[in-house]
Design a protein around this motif. Structure first.
Motif, short mmCIF file in Angstrom:
data_model
loop_
_atom_site.label_atom_id
_atom_site.label_comp_id
_atom_site.label_asym_id
_atom_site.label_seq_id
_atom_site.Cartn_x
_atom_site.Cartn_y
_atom_site.Cartn_z
N LYS A 363 0.82 -1.22 0.00
CA LYS A 363 0.00 0.00 0.00
C LYS A 363 0.85 1.26 0.00
O LYS A 363 0.45 2.29 -0.52
CB LYS A 363 -0.93 0.00 1.22
N SER A 364 2.06 1.17 0.59
CA SER A 364 2.87 2.37 0.73
C SER A 364 4.00 2.46 -0.28
O SER A 364 4.67 3.48 -0.38
CB SER A 364 3.47 2.42 2.15
N SER A 365 4.28 1.39 -1.03
CA SER A 365 5.38 1.40 -2.00
C SER A 365 5.08 0.43 -3.12
O SER A 365 4.09 -0.29 -3.09
CB SER A 365 6.70 1.02 -1.32
N ASP A 366 5.97 0.40 -4.09
CA ASP A 366 5.82 -0.50 -5.22
C ASP A 366 6.46 -1.85 -4.88
O ASP A 366 7.56 -2.18 -5.34
CB ASP A 366 6.46 0.08 -6.48
N LEU A 367 5.80 -2.62 -4.05
CA LEU A 367 6.31 -3.93 -3.65
C LEU A 367 6.22 -4.91 -4.82
O LEU A 367 5.21 -4.99 -5.50
CB LEU A 367 5.51 -4.47 -2.46
N LYS A 368 7.29 -5.68 -5.04
CA LYS A 368 7.32 -6.68 -6.10
C LYS A 368 7.71 -8.02 -5.49
O LYS A 368 8.72 -8.12 -4.77
CB LYS A 368 8.33 -6.29 -7.17
N LEU A 369 6.90 -9.05 -5.76
CA LEU A 369 7.14 -10.38 -5.19
C LEU A 369 7.21 -11.42 -6.28
O LEU A 369 6.50 -11.35 -7.28
CB LEU A 369 6.01 -10.74 -4.21
N PHE A 370 8.06 -12.46 -6.05
CA PHE A 370 8.13 -13.63 -6.91
C PHE A 370 8.09 -14.85 -5.98
O PHE A 370 8.99 -15.04 -5.15
CB PHE A 370 9.41 -13.62 -7.75
N LEU A 371 7.04 -15.68 -6.11
CA LEU A 371 6.75 -16.70 -5.10
C LEU A 371 6.67 -18.11 -5.65
O LEU A 371 6.48 -19.06 -4.88
CB LEU A 371 5.42 -16.37 -4.41
N SER A 372 6.78 -18.33 -6.94
CA SER A 372 6.54 -19.65 -7.52
C SER A 372 7.65 -20.63 -7.16
O SER A 372 8.72 -20.25 -6.68
CB SER A 372 6.43 -19.54 -9.04
N GLY A 373 7.37 -21.92 -7.41
CA GLY A 373 8.36 -22.97 -7.16
C GLY A 373 8.43 -23.42 -5.72
O GLY A 373 9.37 -24.13 -5.35
N ASN A 374 7.47 -23.01 -4.88
CA ASN A 374 7.40 -23.45 -3.49
C ASN A 374 6.17 -24.35 -3.29
O ASN A 374 5.17 -24.19 -3.98
CB ASN A 374 7.30 -22.25 -2.55
N PRO A 375 6.23 -25.31 -2.35
CA PRO A 375 5.10 -26.22 -2.12
C PRO A 375 4.03 -25.58 -1.23
O PRO A 375 3.79 -26.00 -0.10
CB PRO A 375 5.75 -27.42 -1.42
N TRP A 376 3.35 -24.56 -1.76
CA TRP A 376 2.39 -23.80 -0.95
C TRP A 376 1.24 -24.68 -0.46
O TRP A 376 0.70 -25.48 -1.22
CB TRP A 376 1.85 -22.63 -1.75
N ALA A 377 0.87 -24.50 0.80
CA ALA A 377 -0.24 -25.25 1.39
C ALA A 377 -1.56 -24.58 1.03
O ALA A 377 -1.77 -23.41 1.37
CB ALA A 377 -0.08 -25.33 2.91
N CYS A 378 -2.41 -25.29 0.33
CA CYS A 378 -3.73 -24.76 -0.04
C CYS A 378 -4.76 -25.36 0.91
O CYS A 378 -5.49 -26.30 0.56
CB CYS A 378 -4.04 -25.09 -1.50
N THR A 379 -4.79 -24.86 2.13
CA THR A 379 -5.71 -25.35 3.15
C THR A 379 -6.54 -24.19 3.67
O THR A 379 -6.26 -23.02 3.40
CB THR A 379 -4.93 -25.99 4.31
N CYS A 380 -7.54 -24.54 4.46
CA CYS A 380 -8.42 -23.51 5.01
C CYS A 380 -7.65 -22.59 5.95
O CYS A 380 -7.95 -21.40 6.03
CB CYS A 380 -9.60 -24.17 5.73
N GLU A 381 -6.62 -23.13 6.62
CA GLU A 381 -5.83 -22.31 7.53
C GLU A 381 -5.04 -21.24 6.79
O GLU A 381 -4.68 -20.22 7.37
CB GLU A 381 -4.87 -23.20 8.33
N GLU A 382 -4.77 -21.46 5.50
CA GLU A 382 -3.99 -20.51 4.72
C GLU A 382 -4.86 -19.72 3.73
O GLU A 382 -4.38 -19.26 2.70
CB GLU A 382 -2.88 -21.26 3.96
N LYS A 383 -6.13 -19.56 4.06
CA LYS A 383 -7.03 -18.85 3.14
C LYS A 383 -6.66 -17.37 3.00
O LYS A 383 -6.90 -16.77 1.96
CB LYS A 383 -8.48 -19.00 3.60
N ASP A 384 -6.05 -16.78 4.04
CA ASP A 384 -5.62 -15.38 3.94
C ASP A 384 -4.52 -15.23 2.88
O ASP A 384 -4.52 -14.27 2.10
CB ASP A 384 -5.12 -14.88 5.29
N PHE A 385 -3.58 -16.16 2.86
CA PHE A 385 -2.53 -16.11 1.84
C PHE A 385 -3.12 -16.34 0.46
O PHE A 385 -2.71 -15.69 -0.51
CB PHE A 385 -1.48 -17.19 2.15
N LEU A 386 -4.09 -17.25 0.36
CA LEU A 386 -4.76 -17.49 -0.91
C LEU A 386 -5.41 -16.21 -1.42
O LEU A 386 -5.30 -15.85 -2.59
CB LEU A 386 -5.79 -18.61 -0.75
N GLY A 387 -6.09 -15.50 -0.52
CA GLY A 387 -6.73 -14.24 -0.92
C GLY A 387 -5.70 -13.18 -1.30
O GLY A 387 -5.93 -12.41 -2.24
#
Length: 618
Positions: A363-387
């Motif tokens: 929100k305060s800067s031009d943040l740039k992220l690269f996140l692929s290639g990781n075994p991300w957990a797609c569970t209900c506990e991680e719904k905030d990260f999914l969003g």
């Protein structure tokens, strides 16, 4: 008188395999020569080509010839709408040159050896194509001249730069390619390094001074933060990529780590610490410039955990490159992070604190992220990260490549409803699971005896199926009680129990009672010396006085036992117990017994016998 000039028939030269050139004026062409045919009338230009020493002719859409002035063999495939490099002939003489500019080539061959003739090239011109990357394995081993102008290349790897600096002569292609972000970037850097008030490398300074006016750099979209490192390494022709730029700077604190390269850039203003590819397991203390953020290149290492803010120089990092490490969690990020690359690590979840930092920085800067290639957990506990990922937009540079670790599905295509079922679905699932558990318990209770018998019979889970015997010192495993009219029934019991796998020791009056001893005493002693009493209850037994006596003595002897010792085998002809007195009849009514006509009779009987390890003599 006019005489027609005699034509030379070139087919006569076909067998001269070492012949390199044929100079001729009037000739009859022949297509099976390895030698170049040079017309004397055009000797100053080029010679014609038929086929190479490998038997391969010129590619269909290309033109092949020997250029006398440069002593080069040219394969000219310029502007032919080609998408891949075809197999190439190997000439008998001349430096092989491939001109492949102005086509639609997206990649050089993945391996220089996979295309015939490609690895022999000494000059390669692939300008004005659609190439996006360049790997060391894609370059011919004998390459001396390379042009990659007007492509889409963004950076070069260390091995490529090392190869070019050692094997490719700069003076031969300096005006055709060496790339940077744009001319302005190079000019500003050239000016800064020549006029810097610190130590200077004379070789680099001289090179830049002599060539800055006449070098023309290619129009590729190079990643700007690479320019100084590659320029210094390439121009200086260092054996390694490690070169510390002049850092005699008043507002600079701390030394550059021994295994890293530290570079100052002025467009954009950036301080780069490059520790990539050094096999490091932790980030070392970093130098800190006063008026600019630090870019830390730490990809291709063995980093497992990030340092805390107390690490010198770490809190000043603004751009952090951590691809291809061994991170399993993401914590202790620099507070002013604006660029983060964590591709190809082992991270499954991002904690709430780190996620809050991402949201705040975005929100305060031009943040740039690269996140692929990781075994991300797609569970209900991680719904905030999914969003966060689904709403990340342009701030996540590889959002279309981020996948779930367990399913491989793209995160942006994963609905929250698929990982967080509704309350009704959850209730139904819980109810069904509970009912299945109750059903399983009931089935185990109902089939407990058959299961234990099967386990014991097959030697499975003996600790569960076998019972501990409390009377192991007794002489016999079982006393066999029957009447003399049923002697023909004994043979099968001896065969199955004494001669079977378990080797039980039986006691019965025909063999084991002593002569001269009273029958009641023999019955009492046999019951006392045996772990089990097996009564063969037939109609003859019910009508036998001695049979009923043995039954009664056995019943009284075992009534106080902790282990059930009395085994009654009921034969089919017995319809009722009217011939028994009330005590024995009550026992038969209230207790279980084995039916001889039961299909599983022998298994049940063996399981009721004293337990021991299968095959061991008790």
């Amino acid at each position: 008188m006019h005489t027609e000039a005699v034509k030379v028939e070139l087919e006569h030269f076909e067998n001269y395999s070492k012949l390199r050139f044929i100079q001729v004026v009037n000739y009859e062409p022949h297509e099976s020569l390895t030698a170049f045919v040079c017309d004397s009338r055009t000797w100053k230009f080029d010679c014609k080509f038929s086929h190479g020493i490998d038997g391969r002719r010129c590619p269909g859409k290309c033109k092949c010839y020997y250029e006398l002035s440069s002593m080069e063999f040219h394969i000219d495939c310029t502007q032919r709408n080609l998408t891949e490099i075809p197999p190439l002939p190997i000439p008998i003489d001349g430096r092989p040159v491939l001109r492949f500019s102005n086509n639609h080539l997206k990649d050089l061959p993945s391996n220089a050896k996979e295309i015939p003739g490609y690895n022999q090239l000494q000059a390669l011109d692939v300008a004005a194509n659609e190439i996006t990357s360049l790997g060391i394995q894609q370059l011919p081993q004998r390459l001396q001249h390379l042009s990659i102008r007007f492509n889409n290349i963004t950076d070069l790897g260390k091995k490529v730069v090392e190869f070019l600096s050692k094997h490719v002569a700069i003076h031969r292609f300096g005006n055709k390619w060496f790339a940077d972000c744009d001319d302005k970037v190079l000019l500003e850097y050239t000016y800064s390094i020549i006029n810097f008030k610190g130590k200077k490398d004379p070789e680099i300074n001289n090179y830049l001074r002599e060539r800055s006016e006449r070098n023309r750099f290619s129009e590729n979209p190079w990643s700007c933060f690479w320019e100084t490192r590659f320029l210094i390494s390439f121009m200086g022709k260092r054996e390694s990529m490690k070169y510390i730029a002049p850092l005699d700077y008043q507002d600079f604190r701390g030394p550059c780590p021994d295994v890293c390269s530290c570079l100052l850039t002025y467009y954009p203003t950036e301080f780069i610490v490059d520790c990539s590819g050094e096999g490091l397991s932790e980030i070392p203390p970093l130098p800190t410039p006063k008026d600019r953020p630090t870019t830390l290149l730490f990809q291709n290492n063995n980093l497992c955990v990030l340092p805390n803010d107390s690490m010198p120089g770490y809190a000043n990092v603004g751009r952090l490159f951590l691809a291809n490490n061994r991170l399993t969690e993401l914590d202790n990020l620099p507070r002013n992070i604006s660029y983060l690359d964590i591709r190809n690590n082992r991270i499954a979840v991002i904690n709430r604190k780190t996620l809050d930092i991402f949201e705040k920085r975005s929100k305060s800067s031009d943040l740039k992220l690269f996140l692929s290639g990781n075994p991300w957990a797609c569970t209900c506990e991680e719904k905030d990260f999914l969003g966060f990922v689904k709403g990340g937009g342009p701030r996540i540079g590889d959002v279309t490549n981020i996948t779930c670790g367990d399913t491989g599905n793209l995160l942006i295509e994963t609905d929250e409803s698929s990982v967080c079922p509704s309350g009704f679905v959850h209730y139904v699932t819980l109810t069904v699971s509970f009912m299945l558990m109750i059903l399983t318990i009931n089935l185990m209770i109902y089939f407990k005896q058959p299961l234990l018998i099967w386990f014991y019979e097959h030697g499975v889970c003996l600790s569960l199926a076998a019972r501990r015997e409390l009377d192991e010192r007794k002489k016999f495993d079982a006393f066999l009680s029957f009447t003399h009219k049923d002697e023909d029934l004994i043979e099968e019991f001896v065969e199955r129990l004494e001669n079977g796998p378990q080797k039980f020791q039986l006691c019965f009056y025909l063999r084991d009672w002593l002569l001269g001893v009273s029958i009641p005493e023999c019955i009492s002693q046999s019951v006392k010396d045996s772990r089990r009493i097996i009564i063969l209850m037939t109609n003859h037994f019910l009508k036998s006085t001695w049979g009923r006596l043995e039954f009664r003595l056995s019943l009284h002897a075992t009534s106080q036992d902790r282990c059930k010792r009395l085994i009654v085998v009921l034969y089919p002809e017995v319809e009722n117990f009217d011939d028994l007195d009330s005590e024995l009849r009550t026992y038969m009514v209230l207790n279980t017994y084995l039916k001889r006509d039961d299909p599983n009779f022998w298994n049940k009987l063996i399981y009721a016998m004293p337990h021991s390890v299968q095959g061991e003599q008790p």
